[in-house]
Design an enzyme around this catalytic site. Structure first.
Site, PDB file in Angstrom:
ATOM      1  N   ASN A   1       0.875  -1.176   0.000  1.00 24.21           N
ATOM      2  CA  ASN A   1       0.000   0.000   0.000  1.00 24.21           C
ATOM      3  C   ASN A   1       0.914   1.227   0.000  1.00 24.21           C
ATOM      4  OD1 ASN A   1      -1.799   2.044   0.469  1.00 24.21           O
ATOM      5  ND2 ASN A   1      -2.293   1.446   2.568  1.00 24.21           N
TER       6      ASN A   1
ATOM      7  N   LYS B   1       0.171   4.266  -0.438  1.00 24.34           N
ATOM      8  CA  LYS B   1      -0.473   5.496   0.058  1.00 24.34           C
ATOM      9  C   LYS B   1      -0.151   6.666  -0.886  1.00 24.34           C
ATOM     10  CE  LYS B   1      -0.131   3.486   4.589  1.00 24.34           C
ATOM     11  NZ  LYS B   1      -0.125   3.641   6.021  1.00 24.34           N
TER      12      LYS B   1
ATOM     13  N   HIS C   1      -9.651   1.655   4.663  1.00 20.18           N
ATOM     14  CA  HIS C   1      -8.368   1.847   5.356  1.00 20.18           C
ATOM     15  C   HIS C   1      -8.565   2.885   6.470  1.00 20.18           C
ATOM     16  CE1 HIS C   1      -4.249   2.959   6.218  1.00 20.18           C
ATOM     17  NE2 HIS C   1      -3.898   1.814   5.670  1.00 20.18           N
TER      18      HIS C   1
ATOM     19  N   GLU D   1      -6.894   5.305   7.381  1.00 23.00           N
ATOM     20  CA  GLU D   1      -6.638   6.702   6.989  1.00 23.00           C
ATOM     21  C   GLU D   1      -7.844   7.267   6.235  1.00 23.00           C
ATOM     22  OE1 GLU D   1      -2.887   5.826   5.147  1.00 23.00           O
ATOM     23  OE2 GLU D   1      -2.083   5.337   7.128  1.00 23.00           O
TER      24      GLU D   1
ATOM     25  N   GLU E   1      -5.500  -4.130  10.746  1.00 22.66           N
ATOM     26  CA  GLU E   1      -4.438  -3.139  10.916  1.00 22.66           C
ATOM     27  C   GLU E   1      -4.719  -2.279  12.148  1.00 22.66           C
ATOM     28  OE1 GLU E   1      -2.471  -2.237   6.859  1.00 22.66           O
ATOM     29  OE2 GLU E   1      -4.292  -1.068   6.955  1.00 22.66           O
TER      30      GLU E   1
ATOM     31  N   GLY F   1       2.531   2.718  10.621  1.00 26.70           N
ATOM     32  CA  GLY F   1       3.528   3.767  10.420  1.00 26.70           C
ATOM     33  C   GLY F   1       4.249   4.171  11.686  1.00 26.70           C
TER      34      GLY F   1
ATOM     35  N   SER G   1       3.371  -1.631  10.505  1.00 31.57           N
ATOM     36  CA  SER G   1       4.819  -1.679  10.752  1.00 31.57           C
ATOM     37  C   SER G   1       5.431  -3.054  10.505  1.00 31.57           C
ATOM     38  CB  SER G   1       5.136  -1.199  12.176  1.00 31.57           C
ATOM     39  OG  SER G   1       4.781   0.167  12.309  1.00 31.57           O
TER      40      SER G   1
HETATM   41  P1  PGA Z   1       2.765   0.618   7.567  1.00 31.45           P
HETATM   42  O1  PGA Z   1       1.323   0.834   6.930  1.00 31.45           O
HETATM   43  O2  PGA Z   1       3.305  -0.702   7.044  1.00 31.45           O
HETATM   44  O3  PGA Z   1       3.582   1.792   7.105  1.00 31.45           O
HETATM   45  O4  PGA Z   1       2.608   0.580   9.039  1.00 31.45           O
HETATM   46  C1  PGA Z   1       0.421  -0.236   6.757  1.00 31.45           C
HETATM   47  C2  PGA Z   1      -0.877   0.251   6.145  1.00 31.45           C
HETATM   48  O5  PGA Z   1      -1.360   1.313   6.550  1.00 31.45           O
HETATM   49  O6  PGA Z   1      -1.446  -0.396   5.251  1.00 31.45           O
END
Ligand code: PGA
Length: 247
Positions: free
Chosen positions: A9, A11, A91, A93, A163, A169, A208
């Site tokens: 992903n 983003k 997601h 976000e 998640e 992140g 992460s």
């Molecule tokens: P990350 O993001 O691996 O940077 O923690 C995962 C995601 O939001 O899909």
């Protein structure tokens, strides 16, 4: 046997030049596997760049209407017309920064089902919910509301990504114990809702994931792969994750 999936992903990251070099590096590695599948979810402006590559490419978002006056949105038909094979829905976000409600996500699920368009449904709890020990109820409530209209015969369209928001992140992934506990809860929910068919839905972990923790995460029962943000931007690191998934 359930499909294992490693999904990038990206983003809102990478410029055209960076995408070109990522794809060049991608091509130099061996991604073939009988049991695992690699997927990339780039920003929509790059979707056409993937057409010459034999890779599952998906979109990070979609609107549920078929077409019309919805400035800035993309339809399932448009995504399919540039070779998109699936979409991320819900997601955290999108839920947090773009106010996507469980109801809106359920409408998007419904649109995907109508179009037979596969989707990865993301779920996960914020930190305060985890600290209050309400994480299982919170996540299962999201799933119940988002998948309200899904029937067992439509389950082959569904992949779930768990998640936890506090792990995204942050550099701090959930522990193997926390991941196993939630993935088992999701698997049990799927079996209760959809009987036998619920066993075949892949459940990915996200938050992460990196080259150091991937092996332990992929070894957990009911973890069928990962949705990866930060560590997917570097093609070499992403390939390390693939090797860990296929090990
Ligand atoms: P990350 O993001 O691996 O940077 O923690 C995962 C995601 O939001 O899909």
């Amino acid at each position: 046997m359930r499909k294992r999936i490693l999904a990038a992903n990206w983003k809102m990251n990478l410029t055209q030049t960076q995408v070109d070099s990522w794809l060049a590096a991608f091509q130099s590695n061996n991604w073939s596997s009988e049991s695992a599948e690699v997927r990339v979810y780039p920003s929509a402006v790059y979707l056409k760049d993937f057409q010459d590559f034999r890779i599952h490419q998906g979109a990070q978002n979609v609107y549920y209407k078929e077409r019309g006056a919805y400035t800035g949105e993309l339809s399932i038909e448009q995504l399919q017309s540039v070779g998109c094979a699936s979409v991320l829905l819900g997601h955290s976000e999108r839920r947090e920064f773009f106010q996507e409600s469980n109801e809106l996500i359920a409408q998007k699920v419904e649109a995907c089902v109508q179009a037979a368009f596969p989707f990865i449904l993301c779920c996960g709890e914020p930190l305060d919910v985890r600290q209050a020990q309400n994480h299982k109820a919170f996540v299962l409530d999201q799933l119940r509301k988002n998948l309200e209209h899904l029937t067992p015969s439509q389950l082959d369209l569904l992949v779930i990504a768990y998640e936890p928001i506090w792990a995204i992140g942050s550099g701090l992934s959930a522990s193997v114990k926390e991941i196993s506990e939630m993935h088992l809860a999701i698997r049990t929910f799927l079996s209760e809702q959809f009987a036998e068919a619920g066993q075949n839905v892949p459940i990915l972990y996200g938050g992460s994931v990196n080259a150091a923790n991937a092996g332990a995460i992929f070894a957990c029962a009911n973890v069928d792969g990962a949705l990866v943000g930060g560590a997917s931007l570097d093609p070499d690191t992403f390939y390390q994750l693939w090797l860990a998934l296929c090990a």
